[in-house]
Design an enzyme around this catalytic site. Structure first.
Site, PDB file in Angstrom:
ATOM      1  N   TYR A 124       0.828  -1.207   0.000  1.00 39.77           N
ATOM      2  CA  TYR A 124       0.000   0.000   0.000  1.00 39.77           C
ATOM      3  C   TYR A 124       0.868   1.266   0.000  1.00 39.77           C
ATOM      4  O   TYR A 124       0.454   2.307   0.466  1.00 39.77           O
ATOM      5  CB  TYR A 124      -0.923   0.028   1.235  1.00 39.77           C
ATOM      6  CG  TYR A 124      -2.037  -1.018   1.206  1.00 39.77           C
ATOM      7  CD1 TYR A 124      -2.161  -1.927   0.170  1.00 39.77           C
ATOM      8  CD2 TYR A 124      -2.966  -1.070   2.242  1.00 39.77           C
ATOM      9  CE1 TYR A 124      -3.171  -2.874   0.169  1.00 39.77           C
ATOM     10  CE2 TYR A 124      -3.978  -2.015   2.243  1.00 39.77           C
ATOM     11  CZ  TYR A 124      -4.073  -2.918   1.201  1.00 39.77           C
ATOM     12  OH  TYR A 124      -5.080  -3.853   1.199  1.00 39.77           O
ATOM     13  N   LYS A 175       5.544 -14.333   4.043  1.00 41.29           N
ATOM     14  CA  LYS A 175       5.612 -15.288   2.935  1.00 41.29           C
ATOM     15  C   LYS A 175       7.055 -15.297   2.428  1.00 41.29           C
ATOM     16  O   LYS A 175       7.330 -15.154   1.236  1.00 41.29           O
ATOM     17  CB  LYS A 175       4.611 -14.857   1.846  1.00 41.29           C
ATOM     18  CG  LYS A 175       4.409 -15.853   0.715  1.00 41.29           C
ATOM     19  CD  LYS A 175       3.642 -17.106   1.089  1.00 41.29           C
ATOM     20  CE  LYS A 175       3.540 -18.040  -0.103  1.00 41.29           C
ATOM     21  NZ  LYS A 175       2.909 -19.337   0.224  1.00 41.29           N
ATOM     22  N   ASP A 208      -0.538 -17.990   3.897  1.00 42.93           N
ATOM     23  CA  ASP A 208      -1.630 -18.872   3.446  1.00 42.93           C
ATOM     24  C   ASP A 208      -2.014 -19.850   4.551  1.00 42.93           C
ATOM     25  O   ASP A 208      -3.195 -20.113   4.808  1.00 42.93           O
ATOM     26  CB  ASP A 208      -1.268 -19.603   2.140  1.00 42.93           C
ATOM     27  CG  ASP A 208       0.194 -20.028   2.064  1.00 42.93           C
ATOM     28  OD1 ASP A 208       0.963 -19.722   3.001  1.00 42.93           O
ATOM     29  OD2 ASP A 208       0.565 -20.672   1.068  1.00 42.93           O
ATOM     30  N   ASP A 232      -4.473  -6.548   6.423  1.00 44.94           N
ATOM     31  CA  ASP A 232      -5.788  -6.073   6.003  1.00 44.94           C
ATOM     32  C   ASP A 232      -6.700  -7.275   5.747  1.00 44.94           C
ATOM     33  O   ASP A 232      -7.831  -7.359   6.248  1.00 44.94           O
ATOM     34  CB  ASP A 232      -5.626  -5.215   4.743  1.00 44.94           C
ATOM     35  CG  ASP A 232      -6.888  -4.440   4.380  1.00 44.94           C
ATOM     36  OD1 ASP A 232      -7.846  -4.456   5.169  1.00 44.94           O
ATOM     37  OD2 ASP A 232      -6.904  -3.825   3.298  1.00 44.94           O
ATOM     38  N   ASP A 236      -9.921  -8.852   8.287  1.00 45.39           N
ATOM     39  CA  ASP A 236     -11.318  -8.982   7.832  1.00 45.39           C
ATOM     40  C   ASP A 236     -11.770 -10.432   8.014  1.00 45.39           C
ATOM     41  O   ASP A 236     -12.885 -10.711   8.466  1.00 45.39           O
ATOM     42  CB  ASP A 236     -11.457  -8.602   6.350  1.00 45.39           C
ATOM     43  CG  ASP A 236     -11.656  -7.098   6.135  1.00 45.39           C
ATOM     44  OD1 ASP A 236     -11.217  -6.309   6.994  1.00 45.39           O
ATOM     45  OD2 ASP A 236     -12.252  -6.711   5.106  1.00 45.39           O
TER      46      ASP A 236
HETATM   47 MG    MG Z   1     -10.018  -3.899   5.055  1.00 43.37          MG
END
Ligand code: MG
Ligand code: NAI
Length: 336
Positions: A124, A175, A208, A232, A236
């Protein structure tokens, strides 16, 4: 007398922030509220998604309570997500997203974790470009950025361990087996910083596998630290274990004014219907009170939310029939 800058934003942000203010006022603390604009509607009106006046008000305040803003999935000239801009502007590098069981059939029991997400770099970083029919996003990982986020995670792990009377466990998610340079650096920094906290037991998970473990055995996770995009997505996912996006709170902490916000977005599918769940905004307000040095008020707020849910009052996203207003009223009654 702390000043709170309210930025309701777009969609359900305009419903859950007023609900949070109503509850905060019921607590009868010495809080001053100022309101500021940001978001897509603001962009359409003023040509800026995060006007200078909003930034100035936020800068002068002791905390920001942020609702949600709408960001189109296509390029709109001049528009940039205000929450990303705020996090960058105030260098709010630590995104704390607690996930814990709530009383109700919508929540799995025995979960109490804290996801610590790096908030300013990674994928980001805003370094995206098109070269003909190829699009490239740069994933920026720095030593300084990685070390400071892991330090926050370790400090939080120690704090929780003391408060809950159980050993601290830190799960580092990356990762590095594929992203050897970027996540390799994050992993090295994480292990080095965590080694400064000998009381903390450190685990590693590939992202993962972490996604799978969150579904299979979320009770085994205490504090999880990871990079921006992974955090992020995983947060969620984790919220779905205990009721979904409507209940998930967060804090953005770092150098400038701290920003507290429900994890959810503007929820255009339900906006304007008066049925948005205010729990995410209320639990974010509790995190804000704690940061402002009002742990008792934070505890009262949290308890009132828990008791209201336990009494069976909840919004449709949790399987109930209460409106935003009815739920908020019920919380205020318990506080009154
Ligand atoms: Mg989000
Ligand atoms: P969303 O979080 O807005 O909605 C996802 C699902 O969760 C929807 O079904 C929605 O109805 C439900 N939901 C969200 N908040 C709820 C609440 N308080 N009560 C009950 N149900 C709730 O995410 P989505 O649909 O991916 O994005 C919609 C818009 O929000 C986009 O423009 C996106 O850019 C923006 N967004 C903004 C964020 C922010 O301001 N921090 C964060 C995430 C998305």
């Amino acid at each position: 007398m702390p000043t709170i800058c309210l930025i309701p934003g777009d969609g359900v942000g305009q419903e859950v922030i007023p609900a949070a203010v109503e509850v905060l006022q019921t607590l009868q603390l010495d809080l001053t509220f100022v309101e500021a604009e940001a978001g897509f509607a603001c962009f359409e009106k003023h040509g800026s998604a995060l006007p200078e006046e909003t930034l100035a008000l936020a800068r002068q305040s002791d905390a920001v309570l942020f609702g949600a803003t709408s960001s189109p999935s296509t390029v709109v000239a001049g528009y940039r997500s205000p929450i990303l801009a705020l996090r960058r502007e105030f260098d709010l590098y630590a995104n704390l997203r607690p996930v814990f069981s709530l009383p109700g059939l919508f929540s799995r029991p025995g979960i109490d974790m804290l996801i610590v997400r790096e908030n300013t770099e990674g994928l980001y970083s805003g370094r995206e470009r098109r070269e003909g029919d190829t699009a490239i996003a740069e994933r920026v990982i720095t030593r300084a950025g990685s070390e400071r986020i892991v330090r926050v995670a370790c400090e939080q792990a120690m704090k929780r361990s003391e408060a809950l009377g159980r050993p601290a466990v830190l799960t580092v998610v990356h990762k590095a087996n594929v992203l050897k340079l970027t996540d390799g650096l994050f992993r090295d920094c994480a292990l080095k910083v965590a080694a400064e906290f000998p009381e903390i037991k450190v685990n590693e998970l590939l992202v993962d596998s972490a996604a799978m473990k969150l579904v299979k055995s979320p009770q085994s996770i205490d504090v999880l630290v990871t990079t921006n995009l992974f955090g992020d997505i995983l947060s969620d996912e984790a919220s779905a274990l205990v009721g979904g996006l409507g209940i998930a709170p967060s804090a953005n902490l770092g150098m400038g004014t701290p920003v507290f916000e429900p994890v959810h977005g503007s929820a255009p599918d339900i906006a304007g219907q008066g049925i948005a769940n205010p729990v995410g905004a209320l639990l974010s307000s509790a995190m804000m009170l704690e940061t402002l040095g009002e742990p008792d008020a934070a505890g009262r707020l949290r308890r009132a939310v828990m008791e209201t849910l336990a009494s069976g009052v909840c919004t449709p996203d949790l399987g109930g029939a209460a409106s935003t207003e009815q739920f908020t009223r019920a919380v205020c009654t318990r506080l009154g």
